[in-house]
Design a protein around this motif. Structure first.
Motif, PDB file in Angstrom:
ATOM      1  N   UNK A 155       0.825  -1.202   0.000  1.00 45.03           N
ATOM      2  CA  UNK A 155       0.000   0.000   0.000  1.00 45.03           C
ATOM      3  C   UNK A 155       0.864   1.257   0.000  1.00 45.03           C
ATOM      4  N   UNK A 156       0.311   2.313  -0.581  1.00 40.81           N
ATOM      5  CA  UNK A 156       0.944   3.631  -0.557  1.00 40.81           C
ATOM      6  C   UNK A 156       0.384   4.377   0.650  1.00 40.81           C
ATOM      7  N   UNK A 157       1.159   4.411   1.721  1.00 38.41           N
ATOM      8  CA  UNK A 157       0.677   4.963   2.986  1.00 38.41           C
ATOM      9  C   UNK A 157       0.329   6.449   2.892  1.00 38.41           C
ATOM     10  N   UNK A 171     -16.689  15.494  14.613  1.00 38.59           N
ATOM     11  CA  UNK A 171     -17.229  16.007  15.876  1.00 38.59           C
ATOM     12  C   UNK A 171     -16.537  15.417  17.109  1.00 38.59           C
ATOM     13  N   UNK A 172     -16.138  14.139  17.034  1.00 35.65           N
ATOM     14  CA  UNK A 172     -15.493  13.518  18.197  1.00 35.65           C
ATOM     15  C   UNK A 172     -13.988  13.328  18.007  1.00 35.65           C
ATOM     16  N   UNK A 173     -13.434  13.933  16.935  1.00 32.04           N
ATOM     17  CA  UNK A 173     -11.998  13.873  16.726  1.00 32.04           C
ATOM     18  C   UNK A 173     -11.470  12.532  16.277  1.00 32.04           C
ATOM     19  N   UNK A 174     -12.335  11.695  15.705  1.00 32.18           N
ATOM     20  CA  UNK A 174     -11.898  10.391  15.215  1.00 32.18           C
ATOM     21  C   UNK A 174     -12.393  10.169  13.790  1.00 32.18           C
ATOM     22  N   UNK A 175     -11.611   9.447  13.024  1.00 25.10           N
ATOM     23  CA  UNK A 175     -11.983   9.013  11.677  1.00 25.10           C
ATOM     24  C   UNK A 175     -11.732   7.516  11.601  1.00 25.10           C
ATOM     25  N   UNK A 176     -12.647   6.799  11.005  1.00 24.02           N
ATOM     26  CA  UNK A 176     -12.565   5.349  10.965  1.00 24.02           C
ATOM     27  C   UNK A 176     -12.204   4.881   9.552  1.00 24.02           C
ATOM     28  N   UNK A 177     -11.173   4.063   9.488  1.00 23.21           N
ATOM     29  CA  UNK A 177     -10.742   3.485   8.212  1.00 23.21           C
ATOM     30  C   UNK A 177     -10.977   1.985   8.291  1.00 23.21           C
ATOM     31  N   UNK A 178     -11.877   1.507   7.445  1.00 18.55           N
ATOM     32  CA  UNK A 178     -12.256   0.096   7.510  1.00 18.55           C
ATOM     33  C   UNK A 178     -11.615  -0.693   6.373  1.00 18.55           C
ATOM     34  N   UNK A 179     -10.853  -1.740   6.682  1.00 16.44           N
ATOM     35  CA  UNK A 179     -10.265  -2.571   5.632  1.00 16.44           C
ATOM     36  C   UNK A 179     -11.330  -3.409   4.940  1.00 16.44           C
ATOM     37  N   UNK A 234      -6.844   9.346  15.017  1.00 19.09           N
ATOM     38  CA  UNK A 234      -7.075  10.519  15.865  1.00 19.09           C
ATOM     39  C   UNK A 234      -5.937  11.514  15.630  1.00 19.09           C
ATOM     40  N   UNK A 235      -5.992  12.614  16.343  1.00 19.57           N
ATOM     41  CA  UNK A 235      -4.940  13.628  16.204  1.00 19.57           C
ATOM     42  C   UNK A 235      -3.588  13.099  16.668  1.00 19.57           C
ATOM     43  N   UNK A 236      -3.584  12.024  17.455  1.00 18.80           N
ATOM     44  CA  UNK A 236      -2.338  11.483  18.001  1.00 18.80           C
ATOM     45  C   UNK A 236      -1.867  10.241  17.248  1.00 18.80           C
ATOM     46  N   UNK A 237      -2.630   9.850  16.247  1.00 13.85           N
ATOM     47  CA  UNK A 237      -2.281   8.632  15.500  1.00 13.85           C
ATOM     48  C   UNK A 237      -1.103   8.886  14.560  1.00 13.85           C
ATOM     49  N   UNK A 238      -0.159   7.971  14.548  1.00 10.45           N
ATOM     50  CA  UNK A 238       0.921   8.008  13.571  1.00 10.45           C
ATOM     51  C   UNK A 238       0.410   7.349  12.293  1.00 10.45           C
ATOM     52  N   UNK A 239       0.321   8.149  11.252  1.00 12.39           N
ATOM     53  CA  UNK A 239      -0.298   7.674  10.016  1.00 12.39           C
ATOM     54  C   UNK A 239       0.348   6.394   9.493  1.00 12.39           C
ATOM     55  N   UNK A 240       1.655   6.337   9.520  1.00  8.94           N
ATOM     56  CA  UNK A 240       2.355   5.168   8.983  1.00  8.94           C
ATOM     57  C   UNK A 240       1.988   3.906   9.752  1.00  8.94           C
ATOM     58  N   UNK A 241       1.906   4.016  11.069  1.00 10.38           N
ATOM     59  CA  UNK A 241       1.566   2.851  11.896  1.00 10.38           C
ATOM     60  C   UNK A 241       0.127   2.409  11.659  1.00 10.38           C
ATOM     61  N   UNK A 242      -0.775   3.392  11.581  1.00  7.99           N
ATOM     62  CA  UNK A 242      -2.189   3.064  11.362  1.00  7.99           C
ATOM     63  C   UNK A 242      -2.398   2.446   9.981  1.00  7.99           C
ATOM     64  N   UNK A 243      -1.720   3.009   8.973  1.00  8.82           N
ATOM     65  CA  UNK A 243      -1.834   2.474   7.614  1.00  8.82           C
ATOM     66  C   UNK A 243      -1.280   1.062   7.544  1.00  8.82           C
ATOM     67  N   UNK A 244      -0.195   0.805   8.270  1.00  8.43           N
ATOM     68  CA  UNK A 244       0.382  -0.540   8.297  1.00  8.43           C
ATOM     69  C   UNK A 244      -0.591  -1.543   8.909  1.00  8.43           C
ATOM     70  N   UNK A 245      -1.335  -1.108   9.914  1.00  6.56           N
ATOM     71  CA  UNK A 245      -2.329  -1.989  10.528  1.00  6.56           C
ATOM     72  C   UNK A 245      -3.490  -2.248   9.573  1.00  6.56           C
ATOM     73  N   UNK A 246      -3.911  -1.218   8.844  1.00  6.88           N
ATOM     74  CA  UNK A 246      -4.954  -1.412   7.827  1.00  6.88           C
ATOM     75  C   UNK A 246      -4.481  -2.428   6.786  1.00  6.88           C
ATOM     76  N   UNK A 247      -3.230  -2.280   6.354  1.00  8.74           N
ATOM     77  CA  UNK A 247      -2.669  -3.209   5.361  1.00  8.74           C
ATOM     78  C   UNK A 247      -2.646  -4.634   5.896  1.00  8.74           C
ATOM     79  N   UNK A 248      -2.247  -4.803   7.142  1.00 12.84           N
ATOM     80  CA  UNK A 248      -2.184  -6.142   7.735  1.00 12.84           C
ATOM     81  C   UNK A 248      -3.566  -6.784   7.740  1.00 12.84           C
TER      82      UNK A 248
END
Length: 261
Positions: A155-157, A171-179, A234-248
């Motif tokens: 994936x292209x992170x 509104x609650x400061x979260x966005x959900x990415x569903x694989x 969230x605002x504290x999420x590291x994009x690369x780590x979150x994207x890697x989890x989506x990929x997994x």
């Protein structure tokens, strides 16, 4: 006999386009929420006439804002996912000028991105973020190209930047990415092995018409659409780590479905 099937598919899709397109154009012009739902009816017709049977596993995430991250095998992915839910797609800018599919992409209200336009990247990402925050479900194909259907390409992170950018709009400061895994598993009632998957796969060196003709000749295809557990940005999420989890999670979903588990 095959020419009769070609004619049947062409006539049915043409009639659906002629009937639904004016309504969709008006809905887009007026900004009606109906514009989100109208393309689904066209995809329903397309799946029916092409003989595509969809088997859904899991459920689409109920929380918003929501981005779906799906593997990409063929132009059929758009018809299949468009049949399953009211969605909009992120597409490369070249798609806008493609014959037929460019028109459909515009009517679907797809988000076109200029990958080479680094100056405009922020503007494009913010546009996607605003639409997600408004409740639209946006589909991303993070491989950046089509595969052979037997595997998930890396994936292209960077493409997950839209999810991170949508966080301040939530509104609650979260966005959900569903694989999501789209697996082509059957043809004419028989299991589709890796050697039959080129019937549906659309790699870059295959022209559109031969690919479409192959799908029409197949007459009956089974497709499994698998929804996995969402990853929260969230605002504290590291994009690369979150994207890697989506990929997994995407890789596991696709492997399980293709292996029949």
């Amino acid at each position: 006999m095959i020419w009769l099937r070609y004619a049947y598919v062409a006539l049915a899709l043409s009639l659906a386009t002629v009937i639904l397109s004016p309504l969709q154009i008006i809905a887009l012009w007026r900004g009606w929420k109906l514009a989100r739902k109208m393309p689904r009816y066209w995809h329903m017709v397309a799946c029916f006439v092409l003989g595509i049977r969809i088997h859904v596993h899991g459920e689409i995430e109920a929380r918003r804002p929501l981005m779906l991250s799906a593997n990409h095998t063929s132009w059929l992915d758009i018809i299949v996912l468009g049949r399953v839910a009211d969605v909009a797609f992120i597409a490369k800018s070249e798609v806008r000028s493609w014959p037929i599919f460019g028109l459909f992409a515009r009517l679907q209200n797809s988000v076109f991105i200029e990958r080479a336009d680094r100056r405009g990247t922020g503007r494009q990402v913010n546009s996607i973020a605003e639409r997600m925050a408004a409740g639209e479900i946006i589909i991303l194909f993070p491989e950046g190209t089509t595969s052979d259907g037997n595997r998930l390409l890396p994936l292209k992170y960077s493409l997950f930047g839209a999810a991170s950018s949508a966080v301040p709009y939530s509104p609650d400061g979260t966005v959900h990415v569903q694989p999501v895994a789209v697996a082509y598993t059957g043809i004419q009632g028989m299991p589709m092995g890796r050697f039959m998957r080129p019937v549906v796969a659309w790699p870059g060196d295959v022209a559109m018409l031969p690919s479409l003709a192959g799908v029409i000749r197949a007459r009956a295809l089974d497709v499994d659409v698998c929804f996995g557990e969402s990853v929260t940005f969230t605002a504290y999420t590291k994009r690369k780590d979150a994207a890697a989890e989506v990929e997994r999670r995407m890789r596991a979903l696709l492997a399980d479905r293709l292996s029949g588990r």
